[in-house]
Design a protein around this motif. Structure first.
Motif, PDB file in Angstrom:
ATOM      1  N   GLU A  23      13.548   7.655 -12.992  1.00  7.03           N
ATOM      2  CA  GLU A  23      12.685   8.029 -11.880  1.00  7.03           C
ATOM      3  C   GLU A  23      11.439   7.162 -11.906  1.00  7.03           C
ATOM      4  O   GLU A  23      10.692   7.177 -12.887  1.00  7.03           O
ATOM      5  N   PHE A  24      11.250   6.401 -10.837  1.00  3.24           N
ATOM      6  CA  PHE A  24      10.102   5.510 -10.708  1.00  3.24           C
ATOM      7  C   PHE A  24       9.084   6.114  -9.751  1.00  3.24           C
ATOM      8  O   PHE A  24       9.461   6.619  -8.685  1.00  3.24           O
ATOM      9  N   ASP A  25       7.820   6.037 -10.125  1.00  4.88           N
ATOM     10  CA  ASP A  25       6.710   6.341  -9.232  1.00  4.88           C
ATOM     11  C   ASP A  25       6.087   4.974  -8.939  1.00  4.88           C
ATOM     12  O   ASP A  25       5.479   4.369  -9.819  1.00  4.88           O
ATOM     13  N   VAL A  26       6.295   4.462  -7.726  1.00  5.18           N
ATOM     14  CA  VAL A  26       5.990   3.069  -7.401  1.00  5.18           C
ATOM     15  C   VAL A  26       4.963   2.974  -6.279  1.00  5.18           C
ATOM     16  O   VAL A  26       5.022   3.734  -5.316  1.00  5.18           O
ATOM     17  N   THR A  27       4.047   2.015  -6.415  1.00  6.07           N
ATOM     18  CA  THR A  27       3.152   1.625  -5.329  1.00  6.07           C
ATOM     19  C   THR A  27       3.306   0.128  -5.116  1.00  6.07           C
ATOM     20  O   THR A  27       3.224  -0.650  -6.072  1.00  6.07           O
ATOM     21  N   VAL A  28       3.547  -0.264  -3.865  1.00  2.00           N
ATOM     22  CA  VAL A  28       3.672  -1.681  -3.528  1.00  2.00           C
ATOM     23  C   VAL A  28       2.263  -2.258  -3.390  1.00  2.00           C
ATOM     24  O   VAL A  28       1.471  -1.798  -2.570  1.00  2.00           O
ATOM     25  N   THR A  29       1.950  -3.245  -4.229  1.00  2.00           N
ATOM     26  CA  THR A  29       0.628  -3.884  -4.190  1.00  2.00           C
ATOM     27  C   THR A  29       0.644  -5.188  -3.409  1.00  2.00           C
ATOM     28  O   THR A  29      -0.400  -5.688  -3.012  1.00  2.00           O
ATOM     29  N   GLY A  74       0.798  -1.226   0.000  1.00  2.00           N
ATOM     30  CA  GLY A  74       0.000   0.000   0.000  1.00  2.00           C
ATOM     31  C   GLY A  74       0.828   1.272   0.000  1.00  2.00           C
ATOM     32  O   GLY A  74       0.308   2.357  -0.240  1.00  2.00           O
ATOM     33  N   GLU A  75       2.123   1.165   0.253  1.00  2.00           N
ATOM     34  CA  GLU A  75       2.996   2.338   0.310  1.00  2.00           C
ATOM     35  C   GLU A  75       3.413   2.772  -1.097  1.00  2.00           C
ATOM     36  O   GLU A  75       3.643   1.941  -1.973  1.00  2.00           O
ATOM     37  N   SER A  76       3.489   4.090  -1.300  1.00  2.00           N
ATOM     38  CA  SER A  76       3.925   4.663  -2.579  1.00  2.00           C
ATOM     39  C   SER A  76       5.146   5.536  -2.346  1.00  2.00           C
ATOM     40  O   SER A  76       5.339   6.092  -1.257  1.00  2.00           O
ATOM     41  N   LYS A  77       5.962   5.668  -3.402  1.00  2.00           N
ATOM     42  CA  LYS A  77       7.197   6.435  -3.262  1.00  2.00           C
ATOM     43  C   LYS A  77       7.745   6.780  -4.643  1.00  2.00           C
ATOM     44  O   LYS A  77       7.564   6.025  -5.593  1.00  2.00           O
ATOM     45  N   LYS A  78       8.414   7.922  -4.738  1.00  2.00           N
ATOM     46  CA  LYS A  78       9.188   8.267  -5.935  1.00  2.00           C
ATOM     47  C   LYS A  78      10.628   7.840  -5.656  1.00  2.00           C
ATOM     48  O   LYS A  78      11.169   8.133  -4.599  1.00  2.00           O
ATOM     49  N   ILE A  79      11.197   7.117  -6.608  1.00  2.99           N
ATOM     50  CA  ILE A  79      12.541   6.568  -6.436  1.00  2.99           C
ATOM     51  C   ILE A  79      13.379   6.952  -7.652  1.00  2.99           C
ATOM     52  O   ILE A  79      12.993   6.669  -8.786  1.00  2.99           O
ATOM     53  N   VAL A  80      14.514   7.605  -7.424  1.00  2.42           N
ATOM     54  CA  VAL A  80      15.441   7.899  -8.519  1.00  2.42           C
ATOM     55  C   VAL A  80      16.567   6.873  -8.458  1.00  2.42           C
ATOM     56  O   VAL A  80      17.207   6.694  -7.422  1.00  2.42           O
ATOM     57  N   VAL A  81      16.769   6.184  -9.581  1.00  2.00           N
ATOM     58  CA  VAL A  81      17.804   5.159  -9.669  1.00  2.00           C
ATOM     59  C   VAL A  81      18.888   5.668 -10.623  1.00  2.00           C
ATOM     60  O   VAL A  81      18.614   5.920 -11.801  1.00  2.00           O
ATOM     61  N   PRO A  82      20.120   5.840 -10.119  1.00  2.00           N
ATOM     62  CA  PRO A  82      21.200   6.288 -11.008  1.00  2.00           C
ATOM     63  C   PRO A  82      21.512   5.234 -12.075  1.00  2.00           C
ATOM     64  O   PRO A  82      21.319   4.037 -11.849  1.00  2.00           O
ATOM     65  N   ALA A  83      21.990   5.694 -13.210  1.00  2.00           N
ATOM     66  CA  ALA A  83      22.283   4.809 -14.349  1.00  2.00           C
ATOM     67  C   ALA A  83      23.108   3.600 -13.942  1.00  2.00           C
ATOM     68  O   ALA A  83      22.833   2.474 -14.376  1.00  2.00           O
ATOM     69  N   ALA A  84      24.102   3.796 -13.086  1.00  2.00           N
ATOM     70  CA  ALA A  84      24.984   2.692 -12.685  1.00  2.00           C
ATOM     71  C   ALA A  84      24.222   1.577 -11.975  1.00  2.00           C
ATOM     72  O   ALA A  84      24.638   0.419 -12.005  1.00  2.00           O
ATOM     73  N   GLU A  85      23.079   1.898 -11.330  1.00  2.00           N
ATOM     74  CA  GLU A  85      22.281   0.888 -10.629  1.00  2.00           C
ATOM     75  C   GLU A  85      21.019   0.529 -11.411  1.00  2.00           C
ATOM     76  O   GLU A  85      20.134  -0.149 -10.892  1.00  2.00           O
ATOM     77  N   ALA A  86      20.954   1.003 -12.660  1.00  2.00           N
ATOM     78  CA  ALA A  86      19.813   0.684 -13.529  1.00  2.00           C
ATOM     79  C   ALA A  86      20.332  -0.206 -14.666  1.00  2.00           C
ATOM     80  O   ALA A  86      20.542  -1.389 -14.485  1.00  2.00           O
ATOM     81  N   TYR A  87      20.563   0.395 -15.821  1.00  2.00           N
ATOM     82  CA  TYR A  87      21.042  -0.383 -16.976  1.00  2.00           C
ATOM     83  C   TYR A  87      22.506  -0.125 -17.282  1.00  2.00           C
ATOM     84  O   TYR A  87      22.992  -0.478 -18.347  1.00  2.00           O
ATOM     85  N   GLY A  88      23.211   0.490 -16.335  1.00  2.00           N
ATOM     86  CA  GLY A  88      24.645   0.712 -16.476  1.00  2.00           C
ATOM     87  C   GLY A  88      24.966   1.964 -17.283  1.00  2.00           C
ATOM     88  O   GLY A  88      24.085   2.611 -17.851  1.00  2.00           O
TER      89      GLY A  88
END
Length: 167
Positions: free
Chosen positions: A133-139, A57-71
């Protein structure tokens, strides 16, 4: 239950953009949640790490740097091949093509340039070098069953041995 580093079954609804832009790259909002098991390398590492500790039920904006995404972009991941290898394909700059890598897995390449004799392709993931940048909700957030933890498949995986589980 809070999401843990290992063996949590997680479902998320998400929308992802390149950080600093308004253009949606991918989204599953209003569709099936993305389900995965933590600690199995099933999603990009930076997103998985940022989800740890979140609850259903929790939502959050998460920024993932390139090195921890697709390199980062690897400038050596380009190759020029003979045009004959692309016979029958209506080539366009920037188009994605799919082929088979050395390990037998499907690989996506991007056509960078071409002429009458050669085609230059790029093996970098299209999102390499980009912060996301992810806008995520945990379902869903629950402990994995023993079978899920062993197979890495939500819902327990196969029951006929086709996945190599030995049934």
């Amino acid at each position: 239950m809070a999401i843990e580093n290992e063996n949590s079954v997680v479902g998320i609804e998400y929308e992802v953009k390149e950080a600093g832009t308004d253009t949606v790259i991918d989204s599953n909002k209003g569709a099936q949640p993305l389900e995965f098991i933590t600690g199995k390398g099933q999603i990009i590492p930076g997103l998985e790490k940022a989800l740890v500790g979140m609850k259903e039920g929790e939502s959050k904006k998460i920024v993932v740097p390139a090195a921890e995404a697709y390199g980062e972009v690897n400038p050596e991941a380009k190759q020029t091949l003979p045009r004959e290898q692309f016979e029958g394909i209506d080539l366009k700059k920037g188009m994605a093509l799919y082929g088979q890598g050395e390990d037998g897995q499907t690989v996506q390449v991007t056509v960078v340039d071409f002429d009458d004799n050669t085609v230059t392709i790029d093996f970098n993931h299209p999102l390499a070098g980009k912060d996301l940048e992810f806008d995520v909700t945990v379902t869903e957030a629950r402990p994995a069953t023993d079978t899920e933890a062993q197979t890495g498949q939500v819902g327990g995986g196969c029951t006929d041995g086709s996945c190599g589980c030995g049934h």
